[in-house]
Design a protein around this motif. Structure first.
Motif, PDB file in Angstrom:
ATOM      1  N   SER A 146     123.855  84.457  57.415  1.00 27.43           N
ATOM      2  CA  SER A 146     123.802  85.489  58.459  1.00 27.43           C
ATOM      3  C   SER A 146     122.398  86.025  58.710  1.00 27.43           C
ATOM      4  O   SER A 146     122.160  86.721  59.691  1.00 27.43           O
ATOM      5  N   ASN A 205     128.601  81.026  56.379  1.00 25.41           N
ATOM      6  CA  ASN A 205     129.125  81.954  55.381  1.00 25.41           C
ATOM      7  C   ASN A 205     128.274  83.221  55.328  1.00 25.41           C
ATOM      8  O   ASN A 205     127.053  83.173  55.488  1.00 25.41           O
ATOM      9  N   TYR A 206     128.951  84.350  55.116  1.00 27.40           N
ATOM     10  CA  TYR A 206     128.241  85.622  54.947  1.00 27.40           C
ATOM     11  C   TYR A 206     129.010  86.466  53.950  1.00 27.40           C
ATOM     12  O   TYR A 206     130.215  86.295  53.762  1.00 27.40           O
ATOM     13  N   ALA A 207     128.294  87.390  53.304  1.00 26.47           N
ATOM     14  CA  ALA A 207     128.930  88.221  52.287  1.00 26.47           C
ATOM     15  C   ALA A 207     129.581  89.465  52.879  1.00 26.47           C
ATOM     16  O   ALA A 207     130.733  89.791  52.561  1.00 26.47           O
ATOM     17  N   GLY A 208     128.845  90.185  53.757  1.00 26.55           N
ATOM     18  CA  GLY A 208     129.384  91.443  54.244  1.00 26.55           C
ATOM     19  C   GLY A 208     129.035  91.836  55.659  1.00 26.55           C
ATOM     20  O   GLY A 208     129.734  92.642  56.275  1.00 26.55           O
ATOM     21  N   ASN A 209     127.960  91.279  56.219  1.00 29.66           N
ATOM     22  CA  ASN A 209     127.492  91.705  57.537  1.00 29.66           C
ATOM     23  C   ASN A 209     128.100  90.822  58.630  1.00 29.66           C
ATOM     24  O   ASN A 209     127.506  89.831  59.062  1.00 29.66           O
ATOM     25  N   ALA A 210     129.288  91.199  59.088  1.00 29.20           N
ATOM     26  CA  ALA A 210     130.004  90.395  60.077  1.00 29.20           C
ATOM     27  C   ALA A 210     129.252  90.318  61.395  1.00 29.20           C
ATOM     28  O   ALA A 210     129.269  89.281  62.069  1.00 29.20           O
ATOM     29  N   ALA A 261     126.510  87.766  61.149  1.00 26.26           N
ATOM     30  CA  ALA A 261     127.087  86.421  61.141  1.00 26.26           C
ATOM     31  C   ALA A 261     127.510  86.007  62.541  1.00 26.26           C
ATOM     32  O   ALA A 261     127.312  84.852  62.951  1.00 26.26           O
ATOM     33  N   ALA A 309     132.111  81.677  61.696  1.00 27.71           N
ATOM     34  CA  ALA A 309     131.703  82.627  60.661  1.00 27.71           C
ATOM     35  C   ALA A 309     132.795  82.709  59.596  1.00 27.71           C
ATOM     36  O   ALA A 309     133.986  82.783  59.924  1.00 27.71           O
ATOM     37  N   GLN A 348     133.627  84.794  55.996  1.00 28.15           N
ATOM     38  CA  GLN A 348     133.256  85.793  55.003  1.00 28.15           C
ATOM     39  C   GLN A 348     133.612  85.296  53.608  1.00 28.15           C
ATOM     40  O   GLN A 348     134.650  84.658  53.407  1.00 28.15           O
ATOM     41  N   ASP A 359     132.212  85.868  49.109  1.00 32.08           N
ATOM     42  CA  ASP A 359     131.228  86.123  48.056  1.00 32.08           C
ATOM     43  C   ASP A 359     131.195  84.902  47.141  1.00 32.08           C
ATOM     44  O   ASP A 359     132.207  84.559  46.521  1.00 32.08           O
ATOM     45  N   ASP A 379     136.797  82.590  46.969  1.00 32.08           N
ATOM     46  CA  ASP A 379     136.038  82.682  48.221  1.00 32.08           C
ATOM     47  C   ASP A 379     135.294  81.383  48.504  1.00 32.08           C
ATOM     48  O   ASP A 379     135.205  80.937  49.651  1.00 32.08           O
TER      49      ASP A 379
END
Length: 249
Positions: free
Chosen positions: A12, A33-38, A41, A57, A59, A61, A67
């Motif tokens: 992201s 892939n992204y951890a938290g910032n939609a 992403a 996108a 989500q 971890d 995941d």
């Protein structure tokens, strides 16, 4: 040009985002892939599509096995069999001496940067290996020049986590060569990305650029160019390499 399906962890922002957009320019399909910032992403997905590729996108971890498995499944469901993986997700913490580091910091650092990277590499081997029904492919790990510099007084924990990536790359390249998977690592030096701000010092890359023979920080695109080469058939005889993209530092 051959269409490829690439999964990029931590895509992201920064280097991961730059790699995703470069993949898009080649017409490839990308699992972002992204951890938290939609929102970030979603912007990466738009940028990949604007460049000429396809993207979704996802989500997750990387420190959590479920995941990691889910992001591989989602990418395959969207675009078909994965042919390349960029093992990029990683974290850094504020500058600190080891004597002052909490066990919570160390646990999280190694959970994401080491265990997470190994889980991603494991799934790449399971999905792409010709011994398990795959067609082969390329795994590119993101290490760091910190692995050989040590990052004293700042990030010895981060440096150690990247040393583990170097060792994994060397061993896994030999393990997976017979099943059609090339494994290489990029070791970026001082790159102008948001990771320095997450470590509490946004201007770090510019402050330390005096120590770089090319006298400047690198850009995320400059690292992405090297990643794309390792993903592509242009590097077909390269495996087990640790490629420094560090301006000579």
């Amino acid at each position: 040009m051959m269409t490829r399906t690439i999964l990029i962890t931590g895509a992201s922002r920064g280097i991961g985002r730059a790699v995703a957009i470069q993949c898009g320019k080649r017409g490839w399909s990308v699992g972002v892939n992204y951890a938290g910032n939609a929102a970030a992403a979603a912007e990466t997905v738009k940028a990949v599509e604007a460049a000429g590729g396809k993207a979704v996108a996802i989500q997750g971890d990387v420190a959590h096995e479920r995941d990691v498995i889910a992001m591989f499944d989602a990418t395959t469901k969207a675009f078909g069999a994965i042919t390349g993986v960029v093992n990029n997700a990683g974290i850094v913490a504020p500058a600190s001496k080891v004597a002052d580091m909490s066990v919570e910091r160390l646990t999280r650092m190694f959970a994401v940067n080491v265990t997470g990277a190994y889980l991603v590499a494991r799934e790449a081997a399971r999905r792409m290996g010709t011994d398990r029904g795959g067609t082969g492919g390329a795994l590119v790990n993101l290490s760091s020049a910190a692995a050989r510099l040590g990052s004293p007084n700042e990030y010895v924990d981060y440096a150690g986590s990247k040393g583990a990536i170097d060792t994994m790359t060397i061993g896994l390249s030999k393990e997976l060569a017979p099943v059609g998977i090339r494994v290489n690592a990029i070791r970026p030096g001082l790159i102008d990305t948001e990771i320095h701000a997450s470590g509490g010092e946004p201007d770090r890359a510019f402050r330390l650029a005096v120590n770089v023979p090319l006298a400047r920080p690198g850009t995320a695109d400059e690292v992405a160019n090297a990643v794309l080469w390792l993903l592509s058939g242009e590097s077909s005889y390269v495996t087990g390499a640790l490629l420094d993209v560090s301006g000579g530092r």
